[in-house]
Write a protein that holds these residues in place. Structure first.
Motif, PDB file in Angstrom:
ATOM      1  N   LYS A 302       0.881  -1.285  -0.081  1.00 38.96           N
ATOM      2  CA  LYS A 302       0.058   0.018   0.006  1.00 38.96           C
ATOM      3  C   LYS A 302       0.857   1.416  -0.057  1.00 38.96           C
ATOM      4  O   LYS A 302       1.978   1.148   0.371  1.00 38.96           O
ATOM      5  N   ASN A 304       1.077   3.468   2.196  1.00 40.65           N
ATOM      6  CA  ASN A 304       1.876   3.818   3.292  1.00 40.65           C
ATOM      7  C   ASN A 304       2.749   2.930   3.622  1.00 40.65           C
ATOM      8  O   ASN A 304       3.471   2.847   4.714  1.00 40.65           O
ATOM      9  N   ASP A 306       2.616  -0.590   4.157  1.00 45.47           N
ATOM     10  CA  ASP A 306       1.872  -1.988   4.414  1.00 45.47           C
ATOM     11  C   ASP A 306       1.715  -2.860   3.542  1.00 45.47           C
ATOM     12  O   ASP A 306       1.445  -2.516   2.527  1.00 45.47           O
ATOM     13  N   SER A 348      -8.882   1.781  -2.350  1.00 44.80           N
ATOM     14  CA  SER A 348      -8.101   0.941  -1.656  1.00 44.80           C
ATOM     15  C   SER A 348      -7.138  -0.051  -2.439  1.00 44.80           C
ATOM     16  O   SER A 348      -6.253  -0.762  -2.032  1.00 44.80           O
ATOM     17  N   HIS A 409     -14.305  12.182   7.062  1.00 46.46           N
ATOM     18  CA  HIS A 409     -13.456  11.445   6.128  1.00 46.46           C
ATOM     19  C   HIS A 409     -13.989  11.193   4.682  1.00 46.46           C
ATOM     20  O   HIS A 409     -15.176  10.926   4.746  1.00 46.46           O
ATOM     21  N   ASN A 448      -5.089  12.334   5.096  1.00 45.71           N
ATOM     22  CA  ASN A 448      -4.893  11.142   6.120  1.00 45.71           C
ATOM     23  C   ASN A 448      -3.846  10.069   5.786  1.00 45.71           C
ATOM     24  O   ASN A 448      -3.729   9.557   4.792  1.00 45.71           O
ATOM     25  N   ASN A 449      -3.100  10.286   6.500  1.00 39.37           N
ATOM     26  CA  ASN A 449      -1.739   9.468   6.785  1.00 39.37           C
ATOM     27  C   ASN A 449      -1.480   8.282   6.537  1.00 39.37           C
ATOM     28  O   ASN A 449      -0.524   7.391   6.156  1.00 39.37           O
ATOM     29  N   THR A 450      -2.656   7.469   7.101  1.00 40.37           N
ATOM     30  CA  THR A 450      -2.975   6.095   7.136  1.00 40.37           C
ATOM     31  C   THR A 450      -3.669   5.281   5.924  1.00 40.37           C
ATOM     32  O   THR A 450      -3.588   4.232   5.769  1.00 40.37           O
ATOM     33  N   VAL A 451      -4.641   6.286   5.180  1.00 38.50           N
ATOM     34  CA  VAL A 451      -5.369   5.743   4.198  1.00 38.50           C
ATOM     35  C   VAL A 451      -4.864   6.368   2.762  1.00 38.50           C
ATOM     36  O   VAL A 451      -5.059   7.618   2.800  1.00 38.50           O
TER      37      VAL A 451
END
Length: 588
Positions: A302, A304, A306, A348, A409, A448-451
Motif C-alpha cells: 500500500k 503507506n 504496509d 483501496s 473522512h 489522512n496519512n494512514t489511508v
C-alpha cells in the motif's frame, strides 16, 4: 461420690487413650498388591504404562480395621489443573469383602500423559477424623508413534492420493538428470515418550539402513521411501513402534518465469503515470514452474508501506492454467500460469502488486521467489482515480469543554481543491475553507496519512449550543470525475435523539406547555359552570322537588324489598377551587 468421680475420670481417660492409640496404630498404605497392611510395602512412586489404553498396572489402598471410607486422593491436582485424574481416583473399586480387610483398587484405567509428577495418597476415616498414607508420585510411561520430520521439525507434505512427500534439491545437468551437487536434507525421527527414547532405527524401502535420531539424504534417495523406529525400553526390539512411510521426490525450487505487468501498464485501461479510473477490470498473469507443483501468492504494498495479500485467490485456492511439458523440460517440472482478476472498485486498490512463486516442501512456511514481503524486479503500480467517495471511517467528533471539532473522512483522486470543490453546508449556508457562520468555522482539509487517497475535513463549533444538534450539515465534494455529498448527523455526534420532541427548540416546548395549561383550566371552569346551573334548576324548584319526593315514597311503598339496579349517590356540586365534583355530604 468422690470415689465415683475419680473412677469415671479414669475410665474416660483410658477410653481417650485407647482412641488415640487406635489413631496412632492404624495404618494406611498405597501398594501394588492386595496384602494386609502389615505385610504391604508402601509405594513411593506409582508407575502406569501406556501400551494403548487402558493401562495394565493396578494399585491398592489397604488398611486395617476399624478404619472406613478408604479412597485415593490427589494433593496437587487442583494446582496442576489435572481434573480428569480426580474423576478416575474417585472411581476406585471397593474389594474389602473379597480380601477380608479394608481395601480399594484402581485397575484397567485410562491414564493421561500429563499425570506425570502428580502426588496421590490413600486416605481413611476413623473416629470422625482421617488417616493418610505416605504420598506417592505418579509416573506415566509411554511412547507414541514416531514421525519423520525435517531439520526444522516440520512434517512432510501430504499430497492427495499420493501420500507423504519430502523433497531433496535436484540440480539437473545437460542430460536432464539430478546432479550430486545439490543440497542434502537432514531428517529426524520425532517421538514423544517418557522416559525419552534411546534407540532409533531407519528403514529405506522397508530395510534397515542406519541408526540414530537423525539421517542425511540426498538425490540417491529420490524415488525411495523412508521410515524410522524408536524405543525407550517399553517395547521389544523386534516390535519397536514404526513411523509413516515418506516418499522422497526431487525438488526444483519454484521460480517466476514471466508476467504481463509491463504490457498492462502500457495499454488500456491504464493512463499515463500508472493511473486507472475506478470500476475498471485488470487481469494479472504470472507464469511459474517448479517441483513440487508451485503455488502463487499475490501481494500488494500500500502507499503507506504496509504489505498485504492482494484481492485475489491465494495459494492452493488460486486460479491456474497448467501447461504441458515441452522441449528439454523434465516431466516432473510443473509449469503453470496463475491468474488474478482485479475489479478496481475503490481507492483501496492503489498500490504496488507482484506475484511470488512458492514451493510447499513441508508443513511449515513455503519457500518463495520473490519474497512475500519484497517485490522482485517486476511489479505493477496502480494509482486509482475517480469521483470523491465515502471513507471507511464514519464522521466523528472531538469535544473540548464547550467547543467541538467535527471530522469528516473522504477519499478522492485527484483531490478536491479549495475553495469551490470542497464546501461545508450548514442549514444551506455554504462555508469554504477558512470561512465562518455563526458558531461554525471550516478549519481545514488535511491528508489522512494512514489511508491512501483519503483526507479529513475539520469543522469547528465554538461554542456548542443545544440547537446545534438539529442543524442540517453536509460536506459537498467535487473533482473532474464527479461529485459527492456526505451528510453529517449532528444529533448522533452530540448525543441527541431523533424524536420530534427532541428536535423542537426549547422555547417552543415552553410555549406548548403554557398553552396546554391554559386550555385545561378553561375546560375545568366551563364544566363547573354548566354543572352548577343544572343543579339549581333540578333541586331548587318546590314543585319539582315535591313531585320527586312523592314518586320516591310510592316506589318505596310498592316494592320495599326490591333490589336497586343502581346505587344511589348523593347529589354532587362543583368546587371551582379544585376543579372537581363533590358530594353534598362532603360539602356539608
Amino acid at each position: 461420690m468422690g470415689l465415683l468421680l475419680i473412677t469415671l475420670i479414669t475410665v474416660l481417660g483410658m477410653s481417650s487413650a485407647q482412641m488415640m492409640s487406635q489413631v496412632m496404630v492404624a495404618q494406611v498404605k498405597i501398594t501394588d498388591a492386595p496384602y494386609p497392611v502389615a505385610n504391604a510395602e508402601q509405594l513411593n512412586q506409582v508407575v502406569w504404562t501406556m501400551h494403548g489404553t487402558p493401562t495394565k498396572e493396578a494399585i491398592y489402598c489397604v488398611s486395617e480395621a476399624p478404619v472406613s471410607q478408604l479412597r485415593f486422593v490427589c494433593t496437587d491436582c487442583l494446582e496442576k489443573n489435572i481434573t480428569d485424574m480426580v474423576n478416575v481416583l474417585n472411581a476406585a473399586q471397593d474389594i474389602t469383602r473379597r480380601v477380608g480387610f479394608p481395601a480399594v483398587t484402581l485397575r484397567d484405567i485410562n491414564v493421561n500423559t500429563n499425570w506425570t509428577g502428580a502426588t496421590i495418597m490413600c486416605q481413611a476415616a476413623l473416629n470422625g477424623g482421617t488417616v493418610d498414607s505416605s504420598p506417592a508420585t505418579v509416573d506415566v510411561r509411554y511412547l507414541r508413534q514416531p514421525h519423520v520430520v525435517d531439520s526444522n521439525g516440520q512434517s512432510p507434505v501430504l499430497i492427495g492420493n499420493q501420500g507423504y512427500r519430502f523433497f531433496v534439491e535436484c540440480v539437473r545437468g545437460a542430460d536432464g538428470l539430478c546432479q550430486q551437487s545439490g543440497r542434502r536434507k537432514t531428517l529426524k525421527c520425532n517421538v514423544q515418550s517418557n522416559p525419552p527414547a534411546t534407540q532409533y532405527r531407519w528403514l529405506k524401502n522397508g530395510s534397515p539402513s542406519g541408526t540414530g535420531a537423525e539421517i542425511t539424504i540426498g538425490t540417491e534417495m529420490i524415488g525411495q521411501s523412508i521410515q524410522c523406529q524408536a524405543n525407550n525400553g517399553l517395547h521389544d526390539e523386534s516390535n519397536m513402534p514404526l513411523s509413516q512411510a515418506v516418499q522422497i521426490d526431487p525438488y526444483s525450487s519454484a521460480k517466476l518465469l514471466k508476467d504481463n505487468f509491463q504490457q498492462l501498464q502500457s495499454s488500456s485501461p491504464f493512463l499515463a503515470n500508472n493511473r486507472i479510473e475506478m470500476n475498471q477490470q485488470v487481469n494479472l498473469g504470472c507464469q511459474v514452474e517448479g517441483n513440487p507443483r508451485p503455488i502463487v501468492y499475490w501481494r500488494m504494498r500500500k502507499p503507506n508501506g504496509d504489505v498485504i495479500d492482494a484481492a485475489c485467490p491465494q495459494g492452493l485456492e488460486g486460479q491456474y492454467q497448467e501447461m504441458a511439458p515441452e522441449g528439454a523440460r523434465s516431466a516432473n517440472i510443473v509449469r503453470l500460469t496463475a491468474l488474478c482478476s482485479l475489479r478496481i472498485s475503490n481507492y483501496s486498490y492503489s498500490g504496488q502488486y507482484w506475484c511470488a512463486a512458492c514451493s510447499q516442501v513441508s508443513q511449515g512456511e513455503p519457500e518463495c521467489s520473490p519474497s512475500l514481503e519484497t517485490p522482485g524486479t517486476s511489479s505493477l503500480n496502480v494509482q486509482v482515480i475517480g469521483a470523491p467517495s465515502n471513507s471507511d471511517a464514519p464522521p466523528s467528533i472531538e469535544q473540548r469543554g464547550n467547543d467541538a471539532t467535527v471530522l469528516v473522512h473522504y477519499c478522492a483522486e485527484p483531490m478536491p481543491r479549495p475553495p469551490r470543490e470542497i464546501v461545508f453546508s450548514i442549514d444551506q449556508n455554504d462555508l469554504q475553507v477558512g470561512q465562518s457562520w455563526e458558531n461554525f468555522h471550516f478549519d481545514s482539509a488535511v491528508t489522512n496519512n494512514t489511508v491512501p487517497n483519503c483526507y479529513i475535513a475539520r469543522l469547528t463549533i465554538s461554542p456548542v449550543r443545544e440547537e446545534d444538534q438539529y442543524r442540517q450539515i453536509a460536506l459537498k465534494l467535487q473533482n473532474q470525475f464527479g461529485s459527492k455529498q456526505i451528510p453529517v448527523s449532528m444529533d448522533a455526534l452530540l448525543g441527541g435523539d431523533s424524536t420530534m420532541v427532541g428536535r423542537m427548540p426549547i422555547f417552543w416546548i415552553y410555549i406548548a406547555v403554557a398553552v396546554a395549561v391554559v386550555l385545561f383550566i378553561g375546560c375545568v371552569i366551563t364544566a363547573c359552570v354548566r354543572r352548577r346551573g343544572k343543579d339549581t334548576s333540578d333541586y331548587n324548584e318546590p314543585k319539582s322537588k315535591a313531585t320527586l319526593n312523592a314518586h320516591e315514597e310510592y316506589f318505596n311503598h310498592q316494592a320495599p324489598e326490591a333490589p336497586r339496579l343502581f346505587a344511589q349517590h348523593p347529589p354532587e356540586v362543583c368546587d371551582p377551587a379544585y376543579g372537581v365534583y363533590l358530594s353534598r355530604e362532603a360539602v356539608v
